[in-house]
Scaffold this active site. Structure first.
Site, mmCIF file in Angstrom:
data_model
loop_
_atom_site.group_PDB
_atom_site.id
_atom_site.type_symbol
_atom_site.label_atom_id
_atom_site.label_comp_id
_atom_site.label_asym_id
_atom_site.label_seq_id
_atom_site.Cartn_x
_atom_site.Cartn_y
_atom_site.Cartn_z
ATOM 1 N N ASP A 159 58.706 -39.369 38.233
ATOM 2 C CA ASP A 159 57.656 -38.703 38.997
ATOM 3 C C ASP A 159 57.021 -37.709 38.028
ATOM 4 O OD1 ASP A 159 56.086 -37.141 40.621
ATOM 5 O OD2 ASP A 159 57.748 -36.251 41.750
ATOM 6 N N ASP B 242 52.283 -35.783 51.436
ATOM 7 C CA ASP B 242 52.645 -35.404 50.060
ATOM 8 C C ASP B 242 51.690 -34.319 49.557
ATOM 9 O OD1 ASP B 242 53.243 -35.215 47.399
ATOM 10 O OD2 ASP B 242 53.023 -37.333 46.943
ATOM 11 N N LYS C 292 48.036 -33.151 34.426
ATOM 12 C CA LYS C 292 47.773 -34.299 35.306
ATOM 13 C C LYS C 292 46.375 -34.222 35.928
ATOM 14 C CE LYS C 292 50.081 -36.581 39.173
ATOM 15 N NZ LYS C 292 51.277 -36.486 40.003
#
Ligand code: AMP
Length: 605
Positions: free
Chosen positions: A8, A192, A70
C-alpha cells in the site's frame, strides 16, 4: 515458493504485507513500526533516507525532504499547480518532456524516482524479514488514479526492482482483506479517507467472489487538506497576535504543518488540546511564541467544508450501484483520516449504521494487496475479483453520435464487440474515434484516441462489416481494435489514459449528462430525422439515375426540384425543412413506390 508482497503505497504512510499460508501478514520496518512514512530525504551525494528518519528532517531540510509524492506521480505540471503550493520542496517543469520534477538544488528527481525509493525500502524490509529476495508485488492505488498515474506507479515499482503482478484499487484491496473466507453474501461500502485522497466503493461479496458494483471519490481530498486548513487557521491567529506571516519563513511553515497534523490526530481522542509553537517567528523585539487551546468543536467547525465534500461521492456511488444507504450491510473504514470522530459520525449518519471497528484502517489495504498477489499468482484459487470502469467507453459514429461499447461501471476485465459499417459507397477507410463519457453526442465526450482503418474492401455503403473490439485487462488497460471482416484489414490501439483525471470530473460528467437528457433526446431525434431524410433522398436519386427512361420527365423535374430544396435544408442543417422536403419528395415520387424497395426508400413515419 516464490515470494511476493502486497504494497500500500500511501500518500502519508506505506505498508507492506506478505502471505503466510493463506493469511496476509504485515511486515514491520526496522524501527519495529508497521507503517512507514512515505517521506524521502536526499541529504546529498548518493545517499537517500526513507521513512521516519526522513520525516524528522522535514523542518530542518524542507527543500530536500519529499513528502506526499503520491499527489504528483503521473501528473502533468499544469494539473498540479494548486497542490504544488502545499509542499515546501520545489516542483519544476522539465520543459523537454513536459514532465514534473523536483529540484533539490544540486539535482532533479522525478516523482517516480522518489516513489521508487519508498518502494525499494519496503522491499528491503520484506527481503530481510523473510530472508529471501523478493521481485514480485501487487501495488495498490486510489480507484480514481488515471492511466498515467497507474503507469507511473508501475514504472516506480520497476525502478525499485519489483515486477508488478497487478495494480489493484485500494478500496477493492480493503474489501478483499475483510471478506476473504467469509462464506456469506453481503454488500460492503469501503470508505477510504487517507492522507491525499478519498475513495468510496460499493462491493458485493458472495462467498469469495468480490464484485465492485460502483466506485467514486475525490482525488483532491485527504488528511493533508485538513492539516492545511488548521495551518491556515494558525497562520491567521499568529498574524492577528504577532502581525507576522509565517509564510515568509519556510521552516516556520513546516513546523506549523507538523503541529497541525499532530493537533488533528490528538483531537481524534481528546476533546481539547494545546497548540504550542515556541519561537515560531521573530520580529524586531525578538523570537515570538504561539500558544492556544484548540477544541474538537472548533476543529470540526473549521474542517466542516472539507467533511461536507465526503457526502456527494457517497450519494453518487449508491446511485451508480442502484442502491440506497440501507442496502449496505457493512461499512469498512480505511485510511488514517477515518479516525476523526466527525468523519465516523458522518459515515454512521449517512449509511444509518456504525462502521466496522475490528479493521485496522492503516493495514487493511496492504493485506488485501498481499491476498491479491496470492490470487494473481494462483496461490489462492478460491477468490475472484471483479473491478469496474468508471465511465462509459465507445466510439463516434456518423452524425456525431456516441456508440457505447463498455457502459460505465462494467466489471473488468471485460471485452465488448460491435459491428459497424460504412456511410458512403466505396469507402476505403474508416476513422475510429475512441471516446469516454456519458453524453449521446460524441463531441460532448472526452476524446481518448483515434486511428484510421485502411484497406476496406470496396463495396456499396452499409455492406462492409467493421468489427470494433474493446478489451480492458485486469490492470485496467484499454485496447481497441477495428477489423474489416471481409478483407481482414486490422488496426489496434492501446489507450494511454482513459481513467478520468479527477473524480469531480466523473461526477460532473454524469450530472451534466443527466441534466442534458432532453437535449440529447432532441439531438438524437434530429439525427434520426436527418438519416431518414437522407435515405429517401439518396434512394430517389439512385432510382432516377437507374430508371430515367421509364419515368415521366415531368416527374423527374418535380423530384429534382424537391431534391434541390432538400439539399439546401441539409446544407443549413435545418431538420424541420429536411423532414418537410423528404416527405414532399416521397409524395412526388410515390407513384413509383413499388420500385422503391430496391432503393431502400420508405415513407416518412
Ligand atoms: P493514510 O494515507 O491512510 O496513511 O492516512 C494518513 C492520513 O491519516 C494523514 O493525513 C494522517 O494525518 C491521518 N491520520 C492518521 N492518524 C490519524 C488520527 N488519529 N486522527 C486523524 N487523522 C489521522
Amino acid at each position: 515458493m516464490e515470494r511476493f508482497i502486497g504494497i500500500d503505497l500511501g500518500t502519508t504512510n506505506s505498508v507492506v504485507a506478505f502471505l503466510e499460508g493463506q493469511k496476509p501478514v504485515v511486515i514491520p520496518n526496522t524501527e519495529g513500526n508497521r507503517t512507514t512514512p512515505s517521506v524521502v530525504l536526499y541529504p546529498g551525494g548518493d545517499e537517500v533516507v526513507v521513512g521516519e528518519l526522513a520525516k524528522r528532517q522535514l523542518v530542518i531540510n524542507p527543500f530536500s525532504t519529499i513528502s506526499s509524492i503520491k499527489r504528483f506521480i503521473g501528473r502533468r505540471p499544469a494539473e498540479v499547480a494548486e497542490t504544488a503550493k502545499q509542499v515546501q520542496y520545489h516542483l519544476v517543469e522539465d520543459m523537454e518532456n513536459e514532465r514534473l520534477m523536483i529540484d533539490l538544488g544540486w539535482k532533479k528527481v522525478s516523482p517516480e524516482e522518489v516513489s521508487a525509493e519508498i518502494l525499494k525500502k519496503l522491499r528491503d524490509y520484506a527481503c530481510s524479514y523473510l530472508d529471501t529476495d523478493i521481485t514480485q508485488a501487487v501495488i495498490t492505488i486510489p480507484a480514481y488514479f488515471n492511466d498515467s498515474q497507474r503507469s507511473a506507479t508501475k514504472a516506480a515499482a520497476e525502478m525499485a526492482g519489483l515486477e508488478v503482478i497487478r495494480i489493484v484499487n485500494e478500496p477493492t484491496a480493503a474489501a478483499l482483506a475483510y471478506g476473504q473466507n467469509k462464506d456469506k453474501s453481503e454488500i460492503v461500502a469501503v470508505f477510504d479517507f487517507g492522507g491525499g485522497t478519498f475513495d468510496i466503493s460499493i462491493l458485493e461479496l458472495d462467498n469469495n467472489i468480490f464484485e465492485v458494483r460502483a466506485t467514486n471519490g475525490d482525488t483532491y481530498l485527504g488528511g493533508d487538506n485538513i492539516d492545511n486548513c488548521i495551518l491556515e487557521f494558525i497562520r491567521e491567529e499568529i498574524k492577528k497576535g504577532i502581525k507576522k506571516d509565517i509564510m515568509e519563513d519556510v521552516k516556520a511553515v513546516q513546523r506549523v504543518r507538523e503541529a497541525s497534523e499532530k493537533i488533528k490526530c490528538e483531537l481524534s481522542t481528546l476533546k481539547s488540546t494545546t497548540i504550542s509553537l515556541p519561537f515560531i517567528i521573530s520580529d524586531e523585539e525578538g523570537p515570538k511564541h504561539f500558544t492556544r487551546e484548540f477544541t474538537r468543536d472548533e476543529f470540526n467547525k473549521l474542517a466542516m467544508p472539507l467533511f461536507e465534500r465526503l457526502i456527494p461521492p457517497c450519494r453518487a456511488v449508491l446511485t451508480d450501484a442502484g442502491m440506497t444507504p440501507s442496502s449496505v450491510d457493512t461499512v469498512l473504514l480505511v485510511g488514517g483520516s477515518t479516525r476523526i470522530p466527525k468523519v465516523r459520525e458522518i459515515v454512521t449518519e449517512f449509511f444509518g449504521r456504525e462502521p466496522r471497528k475490528d479493521i485496522n484502517p492503516d493495514e487493511v489495504v496492504a493485506m488485501g494487496a498481499a491476498i491479491q498477489a496470492g490470487v494473481a499468482t494462483g496461490y489462492i484459487r478460491e477468490v475472484l475479483l471483479l473491478d469496474v470502469t468508471p465511465l462509459s467507453l465507445g466510439i463516434e459514429i456518423a452524425d456525431d453520435v456516441f456508440s457505447v461499447l463498455v457502459p460505465r461501471n462494467s466489471n473488468i476485465p471485460t471485452a465488448a464487440v460491435k459491428k459497424f459499417t460504412t456511410v458512403v459507397d466505396n469507402q476505403k477507410n474508416v476513422f475510429v474515434h475512441v471516446l469516454q463519457g456519458e453524453r449521446k453526442q460524441a463531441s460532448q465526450n472526452r476524446s481518448l484516441a483515434h486511428f484510421r482503418l485502411t484497406g476496406i474492401t470496396t463495396s456499396p455503403k452499409d455492406i462492409p462489416e467493421i468489427e470494433v473490439r474493446f478489451s480492458i485487462d485486469a490492470n485496467g488497460i484499454l485496447n481497441v481494435s477495428a477489423t474489416d471482416l471481409t478483407s481482414g484489414a486490422r488496426k489496434e490501439v492501446k489507450i494511454e489514459s482513459y481513467h478520468p483525471v479527477k473524480t469531480e470530473e466523473v461526477e460532473q460528467e454524469v450530472k451534466e449528462a443527466e441534466g442534458k437528457l432532453d437535449e440529447d433526446r432532441i439531438y438524437m431525434d434530429s439525427v434520426r430525422k436527418g438519416e431518414k431524410a437522407k435515405n429517401i433522398m439518396d434512394g430517389v436519386k439512385k432510382f432516377i439515375a437507374e430508371n430515367e427512361l421509364d419515368i415521366d420527365p415531368a416527374d423527374i423535374t418535380a423530384m429534382q426540384e424537391v431534391i434541390e430544396s432538400l439539399e439546401e435544408a441539409f446544407e443549413v442543417g435545418d431538420v424541420a425543412s429536411m423532414e418537410e422536403w423528404a416527405r414532399a419528395l416521397y409524395g412526388t415520387a410515390e407513384k413509383y413506390q413499388e420500385k422503391f424497395f430496391k432503393y431502400n426508400v420508405k415513407p416518412w413515419k
